[in-house]
Write an enzyme that holds these catalytic residues in place. Structure first.
Site, PDB file in Angstrom:
ATOM      1  CG  ASP A   1      -5.231  -1.085   4.707  1.00 59.53           C
ATOM      2  OD1 ASP A   1      -4.682  -0.721   5.760  1.00 59.53           O
ATOM      3  OD2 ASP A   1      -5.857  -2.152   4.606  1.00 59.53           O
TER       4      ASP A   1
ATOM      5  CG  HIS B   1      -1.893  -1.168   1.228  1.00 58.17           C
ATOM      6  ND1 HIS B   1      -2.893  -1.325   0.297  1.00 58.17           N
ATOM      7  CD2 HIS B   1      -1.977  -2.240   2.067  1.00 58.17           C
ATOM      8  CE1 HIS B   1      -3.568  -2.437   0.558  1.00 58.17           C
ATOM      9  NE2 HIS B   1      -3.034  -3.004   1.609  1.00 58.17           N
TER      10      HIS B   1
END
Length: 340
Positions: free
Chosen positions: A236, A62
């Site tokens: 995220d 991420h």
């Protein structure tokens, strides 16, 4: 393998040792010996310092929402392959899907919990009772997270409104749920109207590899009912709500303008047994390819696997990440061939 790594998922060190694993006491020992490092979450700063050039890191990254991590991986020269940007032959995200399924289903349960008055919510039962209407759940996005959130919320008897940008997705939702849910094409006006009527909003927006667009602004928040709940699963990748900031399982919620926010950045971590087995089912075939064929051969033979390469030899190799961070990048195939 680091000692005790599997215990919270119900897998003892002895089980790994019985299968031939060498169990060592500390993470630095693992990083120091391994050519391929498997993790679940992104490496922490102290772990990034343990990485070395040419080493393969295979995990969720991420990076679009984490410039410090991206710069750390580039500085270490590691080959980082991200679960969340790998695609299968149909263009789907096979290694993101299992955790999206867990997080989506969990989101409805979490929202129902925090709607209870002692937990900060409006004091509403998600499914209502005879003579009392159910809670109104708004789901932003209808990918794997959104679809699973809709399934559980509708199954619990809630009134569900789903918003998505794809008309094909909305038709699919209409086909499988019929009149059990309401669908809306996602635009600013529809989002604002829907959340103003919502008791629970579930953020399930994903742009693969890139930072999540902010669909719910701070201004819109003022129209929401006091004690309503937001569960932003998109956290995220930065979150789809402007007022979202990452929280933890030990301190999961906060209020803004009377609206309760739940924004835990690793929701499936609360369900480690289910999550471990689901994730391993998906990741193991890819990990075995890396281990047996090596990085270049495994990735160059599979364009979808190649899309997972985010950094290599000091170069950023994922375009959505680069665009989100404003950094230069190189096509992954060119980066692998150049470094060969």
């Amino acid at each position: 393998m680091e000692a005790h790594a599997g215990e919270r998922s119900g897998f003892a060190d002895a089980a790994y040792a019985a299968m031939g694993a060498q169990v060592v006491a500390t993470a630095p020992e693992v990083f120091g010996a391994a050519e391929l490092v498997l993790k679940v979450k992104e490496p922490q700063p102290e772990e990034i310092a343990l990485l070395r050039p040419g080493q393969i890191l295979f995990t969720y990254l991420h990076l679009a929402a984490d410039p410090a991590q991206a710069k750390g991986l580039l500085a270490r020269g590691v080959s980082a392959v991200a679960y969340e940007t790998i695609r299968d032959a149909g263009g789907r995200l096979p290694l993101l899907t299992p955790m999206s399924e867990v997080a989506g289903r969990m989101a409805a349960h979490v929202g129902a919990f925090y709607l209870q008055q002692p937990n900060g919510g409006r004091g509403m039962l998600l499914g209502g009772v005879p003579g009392v209407p159910p809670a109104h759940v708004v789901v932003l996005g209808a990918g794997a997270v959104g679809l699973n959130a809709i399934k559980v919320a509708a199954g619990m008897g809630a009134r569900v409104t789903a918003l998505a940008r794809s008309l094909a997705t909305l038709r699919y939702l209409d086909d499988i749920f019929g009149n059990r849910i309401e669908t809306l094409w996602s635009n600013e006006a529809h989002v604002e109207e829907a959340i103003a009527r919502a008791d629970l909003v579930i953020g399930a927006v994903l742009v693969p590899g890139a930072a999540t667009p902010k669909l719910v602004t701070r201004r819109m928040l003022s129209r929401m009912q006091p004690g309503s709940v937001i569960v932003d699963v998109s956290v995220d990748q930065g979150g789809c709500v402007e007022t979202t900031r990452p929280t933890t399982h030990t301190d999961p919620v906060y209020f803004v303008d009377g609206v309760l926010h739940y924004a835990v950045a690793n929701m499936p971590g609360a369900l480690p047994r289910t999550s471990t087995i689901a994730l391993t089912n998906a990741t193991l075939p890819y990990a075995l390819k890396l281990a047996t064929e090596g990085l270049a051969r495994a990735l160059l033979a599979d364009p979808g696997f190649l899309a997972g390469l985010n950094t290599h030899a000091g170069r950023l190799t994922c375009r959505p990440v680069a665009e989100s961070l404003g950094l230069p990048w190189e096509e992954p195939r060119a980066a692998l061939e150049r470094a060969a």
